[in-house]
Scaffold this motif. Sequence first.
Motif, PDB file in Angstrom:
ATOM      1  N   LYS A  39      32.175  35.619  36.085  1.00 52.31           N
ATOM      2  CA  LYS A  39      31.777  34.850  34.901  1.00 52.31           C
ATOM      3  C   LYS A  39      31.370  35.793  33.772  1.00 52.31           C
ATOM      4  O   LYS A  39      31.611  35.529  32.601  1.00 52.31           O
ATOM      5  N   ILE A  40      30.726  36.902  34.125  1.00 49.08           N
ATOM      6  CA  ILE A  40      30.247  37.832  33.097  1.00 49.08           C
ATOM      7  C   ILE A  40      31.380  38.744  32.614  1.00 49.08           C
ATOM      8  O   ILE A  40      31.606  38.893  31.419  1.00 49.08           O
ATOM      9  N   SER A  41      32.119  39.346  33.569  1.00 48.61           N
ATOM     10  CA  SER A  41      33.103  40.365  33.174  1.00 48.61           C
ATOM     11  C   SER A  41      34.485  39.777  32.908  1.00 48.61           C
ATOM     12  O   SER A  41      35.271  40.347  32.187  1.00 48.61           O
ATOM     13  N   ARG A  42      34.776  38.641  33.537  1.00 52.05           N
ATOM     14  CA  ARG A  42      36.091  37.969  33.446  1.00 52.05           C
ATOM     15  C   ARG A  42      37.228  38.844  33.964  1.00 52.05           C
ATOM     16  O   ARG A  42      38.373  38.693  33.575  1.00 52.05           O
ATOM     17  N   LYS A  43      36.903  39.828  34.823  1.00 46.18           N
ATOM     18  CA  LYS A  43      37.942  40.703  35.368  1.00 46.18           C
ATOM     19  C   LYS A  43      37.727  40.877  36.860  1.00 46.18           C
ATOM     20  O   LYS A  43      36.643  41.276  37.286  1.00 46.18           O
ATOM     21  N   VAL A  44      38.791  40.600  37.643  1.00 50.00           N
ATOM     22  CA  VAL A  44      38.645  40.676  39.101  1.00 50.00           C
ATOM     23  C   VAL A  44      38.402  42.101  39.599  1.00 50.00           C
ATOM     24  O   VAL A  44      37.432  42.343  40.323  1.00 50.00           O
ATOM     25  N   PRO A  45      39.249  43.091  39.253  1.00 52.48           N
ATOM     26  CA  PRO A  45      39.054  44.430  39.830  1.00 52.48           C
ATOM     27  C   PRO A  45      37.687  45.022  39.470  1.00 52.48           C
ATOM     28  O   PRO A  45      37.015  45.607  40.323  1.00 52.48           O
ATOM     29  N   LEU A  46      37.295  44.809  38.242  1.00 51.47           N
ATOM     30  CA  LEU A  46      36.012  45.350  37.804  1.00 51.47           C
ATOM     31  C   LEU A  46      34.864  44.710  38.575  1.00 51.47           C
ATOM     32  O   LEU A  46      33.915  45.387  38.994  1.00 51.47           O
ATOM     33  N   THR A  47      34.960  43.399  38.789  1.00 46.64           N
ATOM     34  CA  THR A  47      33.924  42.697  39.539  1.00 46.64           C
ATOM     35  C   THR A  47      33.829  43.254  40.961  1.00 46.64           C
ATOM     36  O   THR A  47      32.750  43.548  41.460  1.00 46.64           O
ATOM     37  N   GLU A  48      34.999  43.435  41.586  1.00 48.27           N
ATOM     38  CA  GLU A  48      35.000  43.955  42.959  1.00 48.27           C
ATOM     39  C   GLU A  48      34.414  45.360  43.026  1.00 48.27           C
ATOM     40  O   GLU A  48      33.580  45.656  43.879  1.00 48.27           O
TER      41      GLU A  48
END
Lengths: 188, 332
Positions: A38-47
Amino acid sequence: MKNLSDEYVWKALKEGDLNAFSILYKTYYPMLYNYGLKISRKVPLTEDTLQDFFLYVYEHRENLSDLDSIAPYLFSSYRRHLIKTLKKKSKIVSFDEMDVKVIDIQFTPEEILTHQESETFKNKNITVLLNKLPKRQKEAIYLKYYSGLNTNDIASIMEVNYQSAANTIHKAIKNLREEVSILQLINS
Amino acid sequence: MAKKNYNTIEDFLSDESFNNWAKANRLTDVDFWDEWIAYNPNKKDLVYEAKDIILGVQFKLNEPSKEKINSEWALLENKIKANNLEVQKKQSPSYFKLIGIAASILLLISVGLYTFNGNPEKITYKTAYGEVLNLKLMDGSLVTLNANSSIYYYKNDNRKVWLTGEAFFQVDKKTTTNAKFWVVTDDLNVEVYGTSFNVDTKHQKTAVFLEEGSIWLELKNGTTQKMTPGNFISYSSVNNLITEQKEKVDSRFKTSWKDGSIIFEKLPLVEAIQKIQDTYGLTAIFKDETCKTKLITGGIPITNLSICIKAIEKSANVKITKLKNQLIIQKK
């Protein structure tokens, strides 16, 4: 009410128990993953940031303070860690202006279940109305109904007292109810 | 049920019966509140606002899959172990050896607890005296655990729970799989589809009270017994005896503890005191035998001993002195 298992898991983690840490990881990973997304809107970065964050928690376990409830600590620390990383890595200006304390959550229509138990939230414009709420109210709604956290934990995450967190949730619901009834009046 | 004034939104939100109505959970509460709203039309807005707060917005969760989480965990675990080895190498050899032995012992223990793919982790919850705990089990069932009680289950078979002490269950019906839910005690097994009931294992017997739905009891002597709402059965495997059985019991007397109070109606003081001993972990002495038979009526709190003592003193017109862990009961 005291959450006994949280307290136990936290204590075991501080003693270096990897099993306890695995329970903690698997319990909170889905919630933090969604929050990060929700904050970053990016899957790889979140992981990536989640892995770094959990590694940090484990390696610094001896310095962690005693907790009754784990969720507030994980949510606020991870948010801080994620926003710091975003600011460092990204050249996008919008992240630069990001406030560590106030986040702006956007809901999408796909996230809202078509079957809602409450008549109020069955309204087809509910996503628009949710997104129109003030940031703090959106965050409270997110933490309560999306992450399923209790008001005590929400209060700690949002760094306010219990009553103020409860009021924010109530106000958000009140706003939504009013907006929905106005829409119904216009359409009838 | 409703016995107070409802003026603010918190009054509604903190009321369990109101919550039941909002979620359309329990028929008696639903009837009660439908009628209450009809008689209090000026509170209608407040009522529906409170209902919306309780129900909330339902989101479709975009959660990472179990496999994904497990593989992410495996990566992290390897990293942690690699880091640990580096730390150990830097330490003196004898210390390293010691850690090596400790680690292998730890590994043995964790293999015992954890098989490689099934990991039947045991999850235990325990309450102290004067403490009540609300739990949500992995399958969504709700359990309220009374004072001095414990419950455990295995993660890979989370619809079978072992109970000592007392608990109230609200079991989620699994309509798709028809999976049963089991409560196991020293005396019997309760077989459940989806219902709410109370199980109490204090004093070498198991007493079951069914509030809603239907359940089967499988007694340790091999016989089975079906229960219908309102039924109460108490069975002891020690002497293989059904010690008490009632067709219709008012649910308030059996389950009020989970809302924070025990309700007595014309109960002899000696029996009421027994309940307080169980709840707070105390012993009691009656200085005057005549006090034992005094009948008491009313509710007492289960997490506040001093108010509880005062309520009993007033209701039974006796004097109660607390000396360490002992209650001394005498005439006034």
